[in-house]
Design an enzyme around this catalytic site. Sequence first.
Site, PDB file in Angstrom:
ATOM      1  N   GLY A   1       7.835  42.924  74.990  1.00 32.58           N
ATOM      2  CA  GLY A   1       8.410  44.246  74.770  1.00 32.58           C
ATOM      3  C   GLY A   1       7.434  45.215  74.125  1.00 32.58           C
ATOM      4  O   GLY A   1       7.367  46.395  74.494  1.00 32.58           O
ATOM      5  N   THR A   2       6.690  44.744  73.157  1.00 33.98           N
ATOM      6  CA  THR A   2       5.759  45.631  72.460  1.00 33.98           C
ATOM      7  C   THR A   2       4.742  46.203  73.436  1.00 33.98           C
ATOM      8  O   THR A   2       4.486  47.411  73.459  1.00 33.98           O
ATOM      9  CB  THR A   2       5.042  44.870  71.326  1.00 33.98           C
TER      10      THR A   2
ATOM     11  N   ASN B   1      18.138  47.308  68.026  1.00 34.52           N
ATOM     12  CA  ASN B   1      17.899  45.916  67.643  1.00 34.52           C
ATOM     13  C   ASN B   1      18.500  45.546  66.297  1.00 34.52           C
ATOM     14  O   ASN B   1      18.761  44.385  66.027  1.00 34.52           O
ATOM     15  CB  ASN B   1      16.396  45.616  67.642  1.00 34.52           C
TER      16      ASN B   1
ATOM     17  N   THR C   1      -5.282  37.835  84.080  1.00 32.97           N
ATOM     18  CA  THR C   1      -4.707  36.803  84.935  1.00 32.97           C
ATOM     19  C   THR C   1      -3.204  36.713  84.703  1.00 32.97           C
ATOM     20  O   THR C   1      -2.744  36.717  83.566  1.00 32.97           O
ATOM     21  CB  THR C   1      -5.370  35.446  84.629  1.00 32.97           C
TER      22      THR C   1
ATOM     23  N   CYS D   1      13.941  44.827  49.421  1.00 28.85           N
ATOM     24  CA  CYS D   1      13.225  43.759  48.740  1.00 28.85           C
ATOM     25  C   CYS D   1      12.552  42.807  49.725  1.00 28.85           C
ATOM     26  O   CYS D   1      11.588  42.141  49.389  1.00 28.85           O
ATOM     27  CB  CYS D   1      14.175  42.956  47.862  1.00 28.85           C
TER      28      CYS D   1
HETATM   29  S1  FES Z   1      11.844  43.072  45.501  1.00 31.72           S
HETATM   30 FE1  FES Z   1      13.534  44.093  44.738  1.00 31.72          FE
HETATM   31  S2  FES Z   1      13.768  43.072  42.848  1.00 31.72           S
HETATM   32 FE2  FES Z   1      12.387  41.835  43.849  1.00 31.72          FE
END
Ligand code: FES
Lengths: 138, 383
Positions: B73-74, B153, B239, B323
């Site tokens: 896809g990329t 996605n 190829t 995070c």
């Molecule tokens: S990355 Fe958000 S507190 Fe650890």
Amino acid sequence: MYNETVMEHFMRPRNTGEITDADGIGKARNPVCGDVMHIFISVNKNNAGEEIISDIRFQTFGCVAAIATSSMTTELAKKKSLDDALKITRDDVARALGGLPPIKMHCSNLALGALHAAINDYHEKQKQSKGNAQAGTL
Amino acid sequence: MKPDRIYMDNAATTRVDPDVVKAMTLHFSEGFGNSSSLHSFGSDAGRALSKSRETISRRVKARDHRLVFTSGGTESNNLALKGIAFANRKRGKHIITSSIEHDCVLNSCKWLEKQGFDVTYLPVDSEGFVDLGGLENAIRRDTILVSIMHANNEIGTMEPIGEIGRICSDHDVWFHTDACQSFTKAEINLEKQNIDLLTINSHKICGPKGVGGLFIRRDVAIDPIMHGGGQGSGLRSGTVNIPGIVGFAKAVEIMNDSRVEHMTRLRDMLIKGVLDIDGSRLNGPMRKRLCNNAHFSFRHIEGESLIVRLDLKGIAASTGSACSSGSLEPGHVLTAIGLEPEYTNGSVRMSLGRENTKDEIGYALEALNESVDILRRISPFKN
Ligand code: FES
């Protein structure tokens, strides 16, 4: 991504919860990802007359590393004198956990920030109550 | 009943179907020839190639399109955007896309901006839909291409590609759609939907990784981005990956309506169960949603923590929480739909496959309930 010690503290975090009549409360927010931590401490004098953290609890909203470092920070700070607790660094926390992924090092700032805030809060409250006490004697 | 491990990350990739593996194996050991060679080994490979091409082309009712095979896809999206941009830069330098495209589209666009092209990133509404009026207004005299994905996605929104295709053809602008998530899972008809270029790939539908394709209408002016021996009608040198392409075609053959219905049923069961959890919400629409996509947010729960807890219970899902991302910022899709901050960090995507069962959904719901509960208990935010 995380080692066993980190996972262990994440799955079974130590010292969670709050202390309703806490002597100091500290709050910290991770400016990068918005995660939040609260720390509650009870302070008592030991035999040598030093002020020590006799009890400590935390509440954390954050990633695996944030929860594990919160848990470890409270473990390291527990029973320490306030001065010694202030000396804990994020490297100490990371080392005690057997290492953190580099991108997650910033998460330990959250726990230390909250700990420092809690100790400051305690000192502030002490000052105030001393002030109040003095005001009372006048 | 506790199943061993439950895979609910089929939007990331899928397990290759055993029949696909079988079909491919033959083309490693016996039919290993190079389709460009003149000898019989070559022509055997060539036959396998054209048969596979037919199978895949039939699926999208291709008549006036050629199918160029790529590495996925990329690459297909890169070829579509950069290939069109450079072949048509005398006609115009304006491209229109949406703000919730896959990174390979967005980053290709950003790169093209550096090369002097002008890109409009259309906003989406709170369910992820592009506004058709907004699209029409954005088209200019120098617009050469509109690239808007079929199914998102992350949150599973199915964009109205038929309407978008009509608008593009009315304005004489080429329309490319990235159908990596939707190919074989939702109807695609190149003619009816006025699609000039279509990106597809294999590993999201139980085919092998490293194979994709780009359908290109014959009269579209496009330059290659890979130069070499002139394979793929000169648009994709290198190829030809016969085993991969044979496997891709087999995967297409296997995917049928009853599998789509099965995934839809499980998805709805999962959504219903999760919405019973306090402080949960469904991201993306309830209707016009990709058949195997469920995407939730849990208020005041951090996604990485939730995913890791689920993983320890044997459930594989994914998150776009800040995070968990390298940049520590919430993903661009959740930002684009305007999700409130207390929800963006607690997002979980569960993408189903045809191997998932009702029992697994039941188990996943239990695990989710429990994990959310534990994380809320140690969170400073109540409820
Ligand atoms: S990355 Fe958000 S507190 Fe650890």
